[in-house]
Design a protein around this motif. Structure first.
Motif, mmCIF file in Angstrom:
data_model
loop_
_atom_site.group_PDB
_atom_site.id
_atom_site.type_symbol
_atom_site.label_atom_id
_atom_site.label_comp_id
_atom_site.label_asym_id
_atom_site.label_seq_id
_atom_site.Cartn_x
_atom_site.Cartn_y
_atom_site.Cartn_z
ATOM 1 N N LEU A 291 -20.948 31.479 -7.766
ATOM 2 C CA LEU A 291 -19.841 30.759 -7.151
ATOM 3 C C LEU A 291 -18.844 30.376 -8.231
ATOM 4 C CD1 LEU A 291 -18.637 29.296 -4.625
ATOM 5 C CD2 LEU A 291 -19.893 27.274 -5.367
ATOM 6 N N ILE A 292 -17.568 30.588 -7.950
ATOM 7 C CA ILE A 292 -16.517 30.117 -8.848
ATOM 8 C C ILE A 292 -15.385 29.567 -7.987
ATOM 9 C CG2 ILE A 292 -15.449 32.418 -9.040
ATOM 10 C CD1 ILE A 292 -14.717 31.617 -11.967
ATOM 11 N N SER A 293 -14.834 28.429 -8.390
ATOM 12 C CA SER A 293 -13.784 27.791 -7.592
ATOM 13 C C SER A 293 -12.843 27.007 -8.488
ATOM 14 C CB SER A 293 -14.401 26.855 -6.544
ATOM 15 O OG SER A 293 -15.147 25.811 -7.163
ATOM 16 N N ASP A 294 -11.621 26.792 -7.985
ATOM 17 C CA ASP A 294 -10.607 25.975 -8.664
ATOM 18 C C ASP A 294 -10.358 26.432 -10.098
ATOM 19 O OD1 ASP A 294 -10.408 24.359 -6.370
ATOM 20 O OD2 ASP A 294 -12.126 23.163 -7.021
ATOM 21 N N ALA A 295 -10.358 27.751 -10.301
ATOM 22 C CA ALA A 295 -10.175 28.295 -11.643
ATOM 23 C C ALA A 295 -9.091 29.364 -11.612
ATOM 24 C CB ALA A 295 -11.492 28.863 -12.169
ATOM 25 N N PRO A 296 -7.812 28.969 -11.554
ATOM 26 C CA PRO A 296 -6.729 29.946 -11.390
ATOM 27 C C PRO A 296 -6.582 30.906 -12.559
ATOM 28 C CG PRO A 296 -5.866 27.751 -11.862
ATOM 29 C CD PRO A 296 -7.317 27.587 -11.578
ATOM 30 N N GLU A 297 -7.070 30.543 -13.748
ATOM 31 C CA GLU A 297 -6.950 31.410 -14.915
ATOM 32 C C GLU A 297 -8.139 32.352 -15.080
ATOM 33 O OE1 GLU A 297 -4.158 31.543 -16.630
ATOM 34 O OE2 GLU A 297 -3.398 30.021 -15.230
ATOM 35 N N ALA A 298 -9.153 32.196 -14.252
ATOM 36 C CA ALA A 298 -10.344 33.057 -14.364
ATOM 37 C C ALA A 298 -10.042 34.433 -13.797
ATOM 38 C CB ALA A 298 -11.523 32.423 -13.634
ATOM 39 N N THR A 299 -10.716 35.429 -14.338
ATOM 40 C CA THR A 299 -10.525 36.807 -13.873
ATOM 41 C C THR A 299 -11.791 37.366 -13.247
ATOM 42 O OG1 THR A 299 -11.044 37.635 -16.097
ATOM 43 C CG2 THR A 299 -8.719 37.264 -15.565
ATOM 44 N N VAL A 300 -12.721 36.488 -12.864
ATOM 45 C CA VAL A 300 -13.939 36.925 -12.193
ATOM 46 C C VAL A 300 -14.042 36.224 -10.844
ATOM 47 C CG1 VAL A 300 -15.170 37.443 -14.333
ATOM 48 C CG2 VAL A 300 -15.343 35.150 -13.328
ATOM 49 N N PHE A 301 -14.891 36.777 -9.984
ATOM 50 C CA PHE A 301 -15.030 36.284 -8.617
ATOM 51 C C PHE A 301 -16.513 36.179 -8.264
ATOM 52 C CE2 PHE A 301 -11.177 38.748 -9.136
ATOM 53 C CZ PHE A 301 -10.200 37.893 -8.644
ATOM 54 N N ASP A 302 -16.803 35.602 -7.095
ATOM 55 C CA ASP A 302 -18.184 35.531 -6.623
ATOM 56 C C ASP A 302 -18.814 36.926 -6.643
ATOM 57 O OD1 ASP A 302 -17.441 32.938 -6.135
ATOM 58 O OD2 ASP A 302 -17.633 33.058 -3.951
ATOM 59 N N PHE A 303 -20.055 37.008 -7.100
ATOM 60 C CA PHE A 303 -20.863 38.228 -7.168
ATOM 61 C C PHE A 303 -20.463 39.173 -8.310
ATOM 62 C CE2 PHE A 303 -21.350 36.940 -2.697
ATOM 63 C CZ PHE A 303 -22.740 36.840 -2.647
ATOM 64 N N ASP A 304 -19.492 38.789 -9.132
ATOM 65 C CA ASP A 304 -19.172 39.615 -10.299
ATOM 66 C C ASP A 304 -20.255 39.474 -11.356
ATOM 67 O OD1 ASP A 304 -16.871 40.802 -9.423
ATOM 68 O OD2 ASP A 304 -15.496 39.503 -10.518
ATOM 69 N N TYR A 305 -20.445 40.542 -12.149
ATOM 70 C CA TYR A 305 -21.345 40.511 -13.287
ATOM 71 C C TYR A 305 -20.613 39.959 -14.509
ATOM 72 C CZ TYR A 305 -24.595 43.681 -10.835
ATOM 73 O OH TYR A 305 -25.480 44.243 -9.959
ATOM 74 N N LEU A 306 -21.388 39.329 -15.404
ATOM 75 C CA LEU A 306 -20.877 38.850 -16.680
ATOM 76 C C LEU A 306 -21.648 39.536 -17.808
ATOM 77 C CD1 LEU A 306 -20.569 35.033 -15.917
ATOM 78 C CD2 LEU A 306 -18.713 36.715 -16.019
ATOM 79 N N TYR A 307 -20.906 39.977 -18.833
ATOM 80 C CA TYR A 307 -21.488 40.709 -19.962
ATOM 81 C C TYR A 307 -21.268 39.934 -21.246
ATOM 82 C CZ TYR A 307 -21.359 44.578 -16.630
ATOM 83 O OH TYR A 307 -21.534 45.368 -15.527
ATOM 84 N N LYS A 308 -22.056 40.272 -22.276
ATOM 85 C CA LYS A 308 -21.868 39.651 -23.572
ATOM 86 C C LYS A 308 -20.416 39.835 -24.019
ATOM 87 C CE LYS A 308 -23.234 39.816 -28.420
ATOM 88 N NZ LYS A 308 -23.999 40.546 -29.463
ATOM 89 N N GLY A 309 -19.801 38.725 -24.462
ATOM 90 C CA GLY A 309 -18.418 38.776 -24.919
ATOM 91 C C GLY A 309 -17.399 38.393 -23.876
ATOM 92 N N ASP A 310 -17.777 38.375 -22.606
ATOM 93 C CA ASP A 310 -16.839 37.964 -21.562
ATOM 94 C C ASP A 310 -16.452 36.498 -21.734
ATOM 95 O OD1 ASP A 310 -16.841 40.435 -20.411
ATOM 96 O OD2 ASP A 310 -18.094 39.899 -18.697
ATOM 97 N N LYS A 311 -15.193 36.198 -21.440
ATOM 98 C CA LYS A 311 -14.698 34.825 -21.453
ATOM 99 C C LYS A 311 -14.172 34.466 -20.069
ATOM 100 C CE LYS A 311 -13.257 34.572 -26.314
ATOM 101 N NZ LYS A 311 -12.114 34.338 -27.234
ATOM 102 N N VAL A 312 -14.520 33.268 -19.609
ATOM 103 C CA VAL A 312 -14.048 32.783 -18.316
ATOM 104 C C VAL A 312 -13.362 31.441 -18.539
ATOM 105 C CG1 VAL A 312 -14.658 32.175 -15.955
ATOM 106 C CG2 VAL A 312 -15.986 33.931 -17.156
ATOM 107 N N ASP A 313 -12.092 31.371 -18.189
ATOM 108 C CA ASP A 313 -11.296 30.160 -18.371
ATOM 109 C C ASP A 313 -11.372 29.315 -17.103
ATOM 110 O OD1 ASP A 313 -9.432 28.209 -18.939
ATOM 111 O OD2 ASP A 313 -7.954 29.610 -19.764
ATOM 112 N N LEU A 314 -12.021 28.172 -17.210
ATOM 113 C CA LEU A 314 -12.185 27.270 -16.071
ATOM 114 C C LEU A 314 -11.232 26.074 -16.141
ATOM 115 C CD1 LEU A 314 -16.092 27.173 -15.808
ATOM 116 C CD2 LEU A 314 -14.505 28.569 -14.472
#
Length: 240
Positions: free
Chosen positions: A39-62
C-alpha cells in the motif's frame, strides 16, 4: 473439470522464523526483487504503486506525509514507512530526510524460495512424493491459502503494454489450460467463474509479455494454511 489424482500426496509445513535470508544484490529490473509494495498513499513524488516490486537501489520519495507498507519476500517482515525518502538495500531499507518506519513479523509463503529445498526455517514449502507427473522444478512451488489467488509480476517487464496470463493444471500429459486472459497492469485475480482450483494439486501460472521471455511459477492452494489475510499472502508473485 480437473479430477484429483488419488495417488497424489502432499505435506505442507508453515514455520515462522526471525531469520533473514539474502535476496539478489544487483539493481537491474530483471534481478530478484527485495519486496512488494502492499500500500502506498499521499506520496505525489513516488513513482511506485500498490503491488509494484522494489529492487536494491530503488528510492521512494514519501515527502511530506506519504505512507508506504512493503512486504519483504525473503524474511517475512512487513515494514511501514512514514514520510522521508526510502532507499532499498539487499534485504531491508534505509530511511532519510526525516522518515520513520516500524516493522512486524508476519507468516509468509515466499521465504521458502530463497533457501535450499532441504531447509524449511521459514515460509511455506510443499513436497510431493509419488509417481505424479509434477515436474521437478515444482519442488519449490508456492502454496497459498486463498482459493482464488491473484498473480503479480514486475511492472518493468510490461513496457506499458498488455500481458497474457495463463493458468495450467500440471498433473496431466500434456498440461491442461484452465484459464487465460489479457490484462493491462501488474496484477490480476483468478476469477470466480474460472474452474475451481483443487487443494494440493499442481498449477502453473504463465505471464507472457509482448517482448522478452515468459515468467512462470508453479503453485498450489491449501485453504487450511494459517496465513494471515494480507496483500502478499493472497498473491502468487512471479519473478522471484
Amino acid at each position: 473439470m480437473v479430477m484429483r489424482n488419488s495417488s497424489f500426496a502432499f505435506v505442507a509445513s508453515l514455520i515462522v522464523s526471525g531469520l533473514w535470508f539474502a535476496s539478489g544484490t544487483a539493481s537491474a529490473a530483471n534481478d530478484r526483487p527485495v519486496a512488494m509494495v502492499e500500500l502506498i498513499s499521499d506520496a505525489p513524488e513516488a513513482t511506485v504503486f500498490d503491488f509494484d516490486y522494489l529492487y536494491k537501489g530503488d528510492k521512494v520519495d514519501l515527502r511530506p506525509e506519504g505512507q508506504m507498507t512493503i512486504a519483504y519476500f525473503d524474511n517475512c517482515i512487513v515494514e511501514t514507512f512514514q514520510g522521508g525518502v526510502v532507499r532499498m538495500r539487499d534485504d531491508d531499507a534505509k530511511t532519510s530526510r526525516g522518515g520513520t518506519s516500524t516493522t512486524t513479523m508476519r507468516a509468509c509463503q515466499t521465504a521458502a524460495l530463497a533457501i535450499d529445498s532441504e531447509a524449511t526455517e521459514a515460509g511455506v514449502a510443499v513436497k510431493r512424493v509419488d509417481d505424479s507427473l509434477l515436474p521437478e522444478e515444482a519442488i519449490n512451488e508456492l502454496t497459498i491459502a486463498a482459493e482464488r489467488p491473484s498473480f503479480v509480476w514486475p511492472r518493468e517487464r510490461t513496457r506499458g503494454e498488455p500481458v497474457t496470463v495463463s493458468v495450467y493444471y500440471l498433473d496431466a500429459e500434456p498440461k491442461t489450460l484452465l484459464w487465460q486472459t489479457e490484462v493491462n497492469g501488474v496484477q490480476v485475480a483468478y476469477p470466480e467463474g474460472g474452474p475451481a482450483l483443487e487443494r494440493g494439486m499442481p498449477y502453473e501460472v504463465v505471464v507472457s509479455f509482448s517482448r522478452g521471455d515468459d515468467m512462470k511459477t508453479v503453485f498450489s492452494i491449501d485453504p487450511d494454511l494459517e496465513l494471515p489475510a494480507s496483500p502478499l499472502t493472497s498473491v502468487i508473485p512471479l519473478g522471484l
